[in-house]
Design a protein around this motif. Structure first.
Motif, PDB file in Angstrom:
ATOM      1  N   VAL A   4       0.862  -1.186   0.000  1.00  0.00           N
ATOM      2  CA  VAL A   4       0.000   0.000   0.000  1.00  0.00           C
ATOM      3  C   VAL A   4       0.896   1.233   0.000  1.00  0.00           C
ATOM      4  N   ASP A   5       0.992   1.886  -1.174  1.00  0.00           N
ATOM      5  CA  ASP A   5       1.854   3.066  -1.328  1.00  0.00           C
ATOM      6  C   ASP A   5       1.297   3.905  -2.468  1.00  0.00           C
ATOM      7  N   ASP A   6       1.282   5.231  -2.292  1.00  0.00           N
ATOM      8  CA  ASP A   6       0.701   6.097  -3.315  1.00  0.00           C
ATOM      9  C   ASP A   6       1.660   6.383  -4.471  1.00  0.00           C
ATOM     10  N   ASP A   7       2.915   5.981  -4.349  1.00  0.00           N
ATOM     11  CA  ASP A   7       3.898   6.224  -5.415  1.00  0.00           C
ATOM     12  C   ASP A   7       3.958   5.007  -6.344  1.00  0.00           C
ATOM     13  N   PHE A  26       0.537  -7.822  -4.448  1.00  0.00           N
ATOM     14  CA  PHE A  26      -0.675  -7.135  -4.860  1.00  0.00           C
ATOM     15  C   PHE A  26      -0.541  -5.677  -4.422  1.00  0.00           C
ATOM     16  N   CYS A  27      -0.783  -4.759  -5.348  1.00  0.00           N
ATOM     17  CA  CYS A  27      -0.515  -3.336  -5.082  1.00  0.00           C
ATOM     18  C   CYS A  27      -1.786  -2.509  -4.956  1.00  0.00           C
ATOM     19  N   TYR A  28      -1.725  -1.519  -4.063  1.00  0.00           N
ATOM     20  CA  TYR A  28      -2.842  -0.616  -3.820  1.00  0.00           C
ATOM     21  C   TYR A  28      -2.281   0.798  -3.678  1.00  0.00           C
ATOM     22  N   ALA A  29      -2.942   1.761  -4.311  1.00  0.00           N
ATOM     23  CA  ALA A  29      -2.451   3.137  -4.303  1.00  0.00           C
ATOM     24  C   ALA A  29      -2.877   3.906  -3.060  1.00  0.00           C
ATOM     25  N   SER A  30      -3.816   3.344  -2.292  1.00  0.00           N
ATOM     26  CA  SER A  30      -4.317   4.053  -1.115  1.00  0.00           C
ATOM     27  C   SER A  30      -4.947   3.077  -0.138  1.00  0.00           C
ATOM     28  N   ALA A  31      -5.212   3.591   1.056  1.00  0.00           N
ATOM     29  CA  ALA A  31      -5.910   2.780   2.050  1.00  0.00           C
ATOM     30  C   ALA A  31      -7.305   2.430   1.555  1.00  0.00           C
TER      31      ALA A  31
END
Length: 207
Positions: A4-7, A26-31
């Motif tokens: 979980v990272d916005d970059d 698995f990637c997430y741009a935000s909470a």
């Protein structure tokens, strides 16, 4: 592994690094994005940026705890401070990594987090198995189990339930078989694990 990272460049770099050593990422741009998968049976751990847009990493850690998400959390940030580090570690975070961190630092933290998650899942599976065994017992057998694990003798149980000692022995045997307990100590440990209600001390019969 849940990142979980916005970059986007950091997400991609971390995902490539982890997948290169055989760890699916698995990637997430935000909470908010990660919230969408919280209802699923997630495994592994969370690599969480401490400075997310909107809700912060530590705030999201608190939210995850309230939501019942027990996945181990590894924090990372380029702008951390000691009060934040102490706070998240006290709340149960596995590690706090400062960007840029070394590959080995990350892999060590991930390995530790995976071990914790595996242990948690084994414990959860054991608790579910014990609860299923308790559910398979009759009401009378559960009563006898509560008394036995409270330390009552067969004659005390017989008097309390107004049945014969022979029937108490029958119920005890069925309890041991149904619970797959190898000994009374084993049975007591299982009841303690799932916090099975103990027989009230107020109802103990004096010998």
């Amino acid at each position: 592994m849940h990142i979980v990272d916005d970059d986007p460049s950091i997400r991609e770099g971390l995902a490539n690094l982890l997948e290169a050593v055989g760890i699916p990422a698995f990637c997430y741009a935000s909470a908010e994005e990660f919230r969408e998968v919280l209802g699923n049976d997630l495994a592994g751990c969370i690599l969480l940026d401490a400075r997310l847009p909107g809700i912060s990493g530590p705030e999201f850690q608190d939210e995850l705890g309230r939501a019942g998400c027990a996945l181990p959390v590894i924090f990372m940030t380029a702008h951390g401070d000691m009060p934040m580090v102490r706070k998240v570690l006290k709340a149960g975070a596995v590690e706090f990594l400062f960007k840029p961190f070394q590959k080995q630092e990350l892999l060590q933290a991930v390995t530790q987090a995976f071990i914790l998650d595996s242990e948690r899942r084994k414990e959860q599976a054991l608790l579910q198995a014990i609860e299923a065994r308790i559910d398979s017992l009759t009401e009378r057998e559960r009563q006898v189990m509560a008394m036995v694990t409270a330390g009552l003798l067969n004659k005390q149980i017989a008097s309390e339930l107004e049945i014969s000692e022979i029937m108490v022995k029958v119920h005890r045997r069925r309890v041991m078989e149904g619970m797959r307990a190898e000994s009374l100590a084993d049975l007591v440990k299982m009841c303690e694990r799932v916090r099975f209600p103990s027989w009230s001390s107020r109802r103990l019969i004096k010998p």
